[in-house]
Design a protein around this motif. Structure first.
Motif, mmCIF file in Angstrom:
data_model
loop_
_atom_site.group_PDB
_atom_site.id
_atom_site.type_symbol
_atom_site.label_atom_id
_atom_site.label_comp_id
_atom_site.label_asym_id
_atom_site.label_seq_id
_atom_site.Cartn_x
_atom_site.Cartn_y
_atom_site.Cartn_z
ATOM 1 N N HIS A 35 -1.205 -41.086 173.216
ATOM 2 C CA HIS A 35 -1.513 -39.776 172.868
ATOM 3 C C HIS A 35 -1.330 -38.742 173.676
ATOM 4 O O HIS A 35 -1.416 -38.900 175.056
ATOM 5 C CB HIS A 35 -2.973 -39.795 172.669
ATOM 6 C CG HIS A 35 -3.381 -40.728 171.284
ATOM 7 N ND1 HIS A 35 -3.216 -40.726 170.008
ATOM 8 C CD2 HIS A 35 -4.149 -42.043 171.523
ATOM 9 C CE1 HIS A 35 -3.501 -41.883 169.349
ATOM 10 N NE2 HIS A 35 -4.242 -42.596 170.279
ATOM 11 N N THR A 36 -0.497 -37.673 173.348
ATOM 12 C CA THR A 36 -0.078 -36.597 174.179
ATOM 13 C C THR A 36 -0.464 -35.198 173.425
ATOM 14 O O THR A 36 -0.525 -35.119 172.278
ATOM 15 C CB THR A 36 1.458 -36.746 174.463
ATOM 16 O OG1 THR A 36 2.063 -36.536 173.117
ATOM 17 C CG2 THR A 36 1.730 -37.876 175.038
ATOM 18 N N PHE A 37 -0.762 -34.199 174.207
ATOM 19 C CA PHE A 37 -0.942 -32.882 174.148
ATOM 20 C C PHE A 37 0.480 -32.299 173.666
ATOM 21 O O PHE A 37 1.426 -32.609 174.113
ATOM 22 C CB PHE A 37 -1.653 -32.173 174.958
ATOM 23 C CG PHE A 37 -3.097 -32.590 175.145
ATOM 24 C CD1 PHE A 37 -4.124 -32.231 174.552
ATOM 25 C CD2 PHE A 37 -3.362 -33.457 176.683
ATOM 26 C CE1 PHE A 37 -5.296 -32.654 174.742
ATOM 27 C CE2 PHE A 37 -4.692 -33.661 176.807
ATOM 28 C CZ PHE A 37 -5.768 -33.343 175.687
ATOM 29 N N THR A 38 0.406 -31.253 172.811
ATOM 30 C CA THR A 38 1.796 -30.597 172.819
ATOM 31 C C THR A 38 1.943 -29.700 174.180
ATOM 32 O O THR A 38 0.745 -29.438 175.115
ATOM 33 C CB THR A 38 1.531 -29.278 171.501
ATOM 34 O OG1 THR A 38 0.412 -28.480 171.833
ATOM 35 C CG2 THR A 38 1.192 -30.025 170.118
ATOM 36 N N GLN A 39 2.889 -29.434 174.327
ATOM 37 C CA GLN A 39 3.390 -28.398 175.535
ATOM 38 C C GLN A 39 2.515 -27.316 175.891
ATOM 39 O O GLN A 39 2.135 -27.180 176.667
ATOM 40 C CB GLN A 39 4.822 -28.273 175.694
ATOM 41 C CG GLN A 39 5.189 -27.851 177.214
ATOM 42 C CD GLN A 39 4.653 -28.711 178.241
ATOM 43 O OE1 GLN A 39 5.455 -29.907 178.037
ATOM 44 N NE2 GLN A 39 4.380 -28.512 179.340
ATOM 45 N N THR A 40 2.232 -26.797 174.677
ATOM 46 C CA THR A 40 1.497 -25.344 174.515
ATOM 47 C C THR A 40 -0.080 -25.599 175.014
ATOM 48 O O THR A 40 -0.499 -24.976 175.926
ATOM 49 C CB THR A 40 1.287 -24.787 173.201
ATOM 50 O OG1 THR A 40 2.646 -24.367 172.895
ATOM 51 C CG2 THR A 40 0.536 -23.364 173.086
ATOM 52 N N GLU A 41 -0.602 -26.641 174.630
ATOM 53 C CA GLU A 41 -2.007 -27.086 174.846
ATOM 54 C C GLU A 41 -2.028 -27.594 176.397
ATOM 55 O O GLU A 41 -2.953 -27.107 176.942
ATOM 56 C CB GLU A 41 -2.680 -27.890 173.822
ATOM 57 C CG GLU A 41 -2.726 -27.195 172.406
ATOM 58 C CD GLU A 41 -3.245 -25.710 172.511
ATOM 59 O OE1 GLU A 41 -4.334 -25.697 173.142
ATOM 60 O OE2 GLU A 41 -2.514 -24.936 171.619
ATOM 61 N N ALA A 42 -1.111 -28.521 176.600
ATOM 62 C CA ALA A 42 -1.073 -28.924 177.972
ATOM 63 C C ALA A 42 -1.143 -27.894 179.223
ATOM 64 O O ALA A 42 -1.557 -27.730 180.030
ATOM 65 C CB ALA A 42 0.053 -29.847 178.145
ATOM 66 N N ASP A 43 -0.256 -26.814 178.849
ATOM 67 C CA ASP A 43 -0.057 -25.581 179.811
ATOM 68 C C ASP A 43 -1.261 -24.932 179.824
ATOM 69 O O ASP A 43 -1.554 -24.476 180.927
ATOM 70 C CB ASP A 43 1.196 -24.740 179.264
ATOM 71 C CG ASP A 43 2.521 -25.512 179.479
ATOM 72 O OD1 ASP A 43 2.607 -26.706 180.194
ATOM 73 O OD2 ASP A 43 3.426 -24.922 179.209
ATOM 74 N N LYS A 44 -1.848 -24.561 178.837
ATOM 75 C CA LYS A 44 -3.209 -23.904 178.739
ATOM 76 C C LYS A 44 -4.377 -24.510 179.511
ATOM 77 O O LYS A 44 -4.903 -23.981 180.410
ATOM 78 C CB LYS A 44 -3.698 -23.602 177.321
ATOM 79 C CG LYS A 44 -2.942 -22.580 176.336
ATOM 80 C CD LYS A 44 -3.624 -22.542 175.062
ATOM 81 C CE LYS A 44 -2.891 -21.580 174.208
ATOM 82 N NZ LYS A 44 -3.191 -21.529 172.793
ATOM 83 N N ALA A 45 -4.293 -25.899 179.277
ATOM 84 C CA ALA A 45 -5.287 -26.732 180.176
ATOM 85 C C ALA A 45 -4.900 -26.571 181.689
ATOM 86 O O ALA A 45 -5.802 -26.377 182.503
ATOM 87 C CB ALA A 45 -5.263 -27.982 179.641
ATOM 88 N N GLY A 46 -3.618 -26.725 182.020
ATOM 89 C CA GLY A 46 -3.029 -26.407 183.256
ATOM 90 C C GLY A 46 -3.705 -25.074 183.903
ATOM 91 O O GLY A 46 -3.975 -24.977 184.973
ATOM 92 N N MET A 47 -3.237 -24.088 183.230
ATOM 93 C CA MET A 47 -3.870 -22.781 183.655
ATOM 94 C C MET A 47 -5.295 -22.819 184.125
ATOM 95 O O MET A 47 -5.711 -21.938 184.875
ATOM 96 C CB MET A 47 -3.219 -21.803 182.700
ATOM 97 C CG MET A 47 -1.817 -21.289 182.844
ATOM 98 S SD MET A 47 -1.201 -20.198 181.905
ATOM 99 C CE MET A 47 -1.278 -20.935 180.265
ATOM 100 N N LEU A 48 -5.854 -23.208 182.951
ATOM 101 C CA LEU A 48 -7.488 -23.260 183.194
ATOM 102 C C LEU A 48 -7.737 -23.942 184.655
ATOM 103 O O LEU A 48 -8.848 -23.667 185.246
ATOM 104 C CB LEU A 48 -8.186 -23.794 181.961
ATOM 105 C CG LEU A 48 -8.364 -22.888 180.865
ATOM 106 C CD1 LEU A 48 -8.793 -23.549 179.533
ATOM 107 C CD2 LEU A 48 -8.872 -21.584 181.050
#
Length: 206
Positions: A35-48
């Motif tokens: 299971h993977t996140f979409t790149q958009t959601e993954a990047d948002k998580a990284g920014m947080l």
């Protein structure tokens, strides 16, 4: 290391990543899970994640009696929103600025956020802290014959496709004439030597 900068009267801004909390690369996720996140959601998580690290660094600096400002491009009640003019004023007043939240946009790396903040606050140089001594033609951890570059141009980095920073970050640094120094941040006194004119790491320049 930050104290060394302050003792040398160097105005200092810090950009933190968040790889210790969340690896945003979709490719890395696929290696570990079905299971993977979409790149958009993954990047948002990284920014947080960068906000978490920045809050902790701010607290550590405060405990060390180092005045600092935590600025973010993401709206939060407990964090001041980033404004270039205010950021420059804080630097002039002797604060250490901590820039969190990346650019608040997905598909943009911490490298690009660091270059952007350096340009917006009119920095003289951007220092990228790494675990290796500078820029090589290939991974020095894997290849004993890797060639070290004491200096290299932006165009050489892009033409050779060297993994110094992502291409957006290098292009932005080149367009704004921002020199970048890639150095090993884990060698004792490396930053001190750099500030005192000793050649340390790799200089990326025009």
């Amino acid at each position: 290391e930050i104290k060394i900068l302050l003792k040398s009267k160097v105005q200092t801004g810090v950009v933190l990543g968040a790889g210790n909390i969340f690896r945003g690369s979709v490719e890395r996720q696929k290696e570990r899970s079905a299971h993977t996140f979409t790149q958009t959601e993954a990047d948002k998580a990284g920014m947080l994640g960068t906000l978490i690290n920045s809050l902790l660094l701010s607290d550590i600096l405060s405990q060390e009696k180092i005045k600092n400002k935590l600025l973010s491009t993401i709206f939060m009640d407990c964090v001041e929103f980033f404004n270039p003019r205010n950021a420059r004023e804080y630097l002039e007043q002797g604060y250490v600025n901590i820039y969190a939240g990346g650019t608040s946009n997905p598909f943009v790396t911490t490298d690009t956020a660091a270059v952007l903040k350096a340009v917006e606050t009119q920095c003289d140089v951007l220092i990228k802290a790494t675990k290796v001594d500078g820029v090589y033609d290939k991974d020095p951890v894997k290849f004993t014959d890797a060639e070290f570059f004491p200096s290299i141009t932006y165009m050489e980095v892009m033409n050779r496709k060297l993994k110094v920073m992502d291409l957006t970050a290098i292009s932005m640094a080149m367009e704004n004439h921002l020199p970048v120094i890639i150095m090993n941040f884990f060698k004792k006194d490396n930053l001190y030597h750099l500030l005192n004119g000793k050649r340390t790491g790799t200089l990326v320049h025009a």
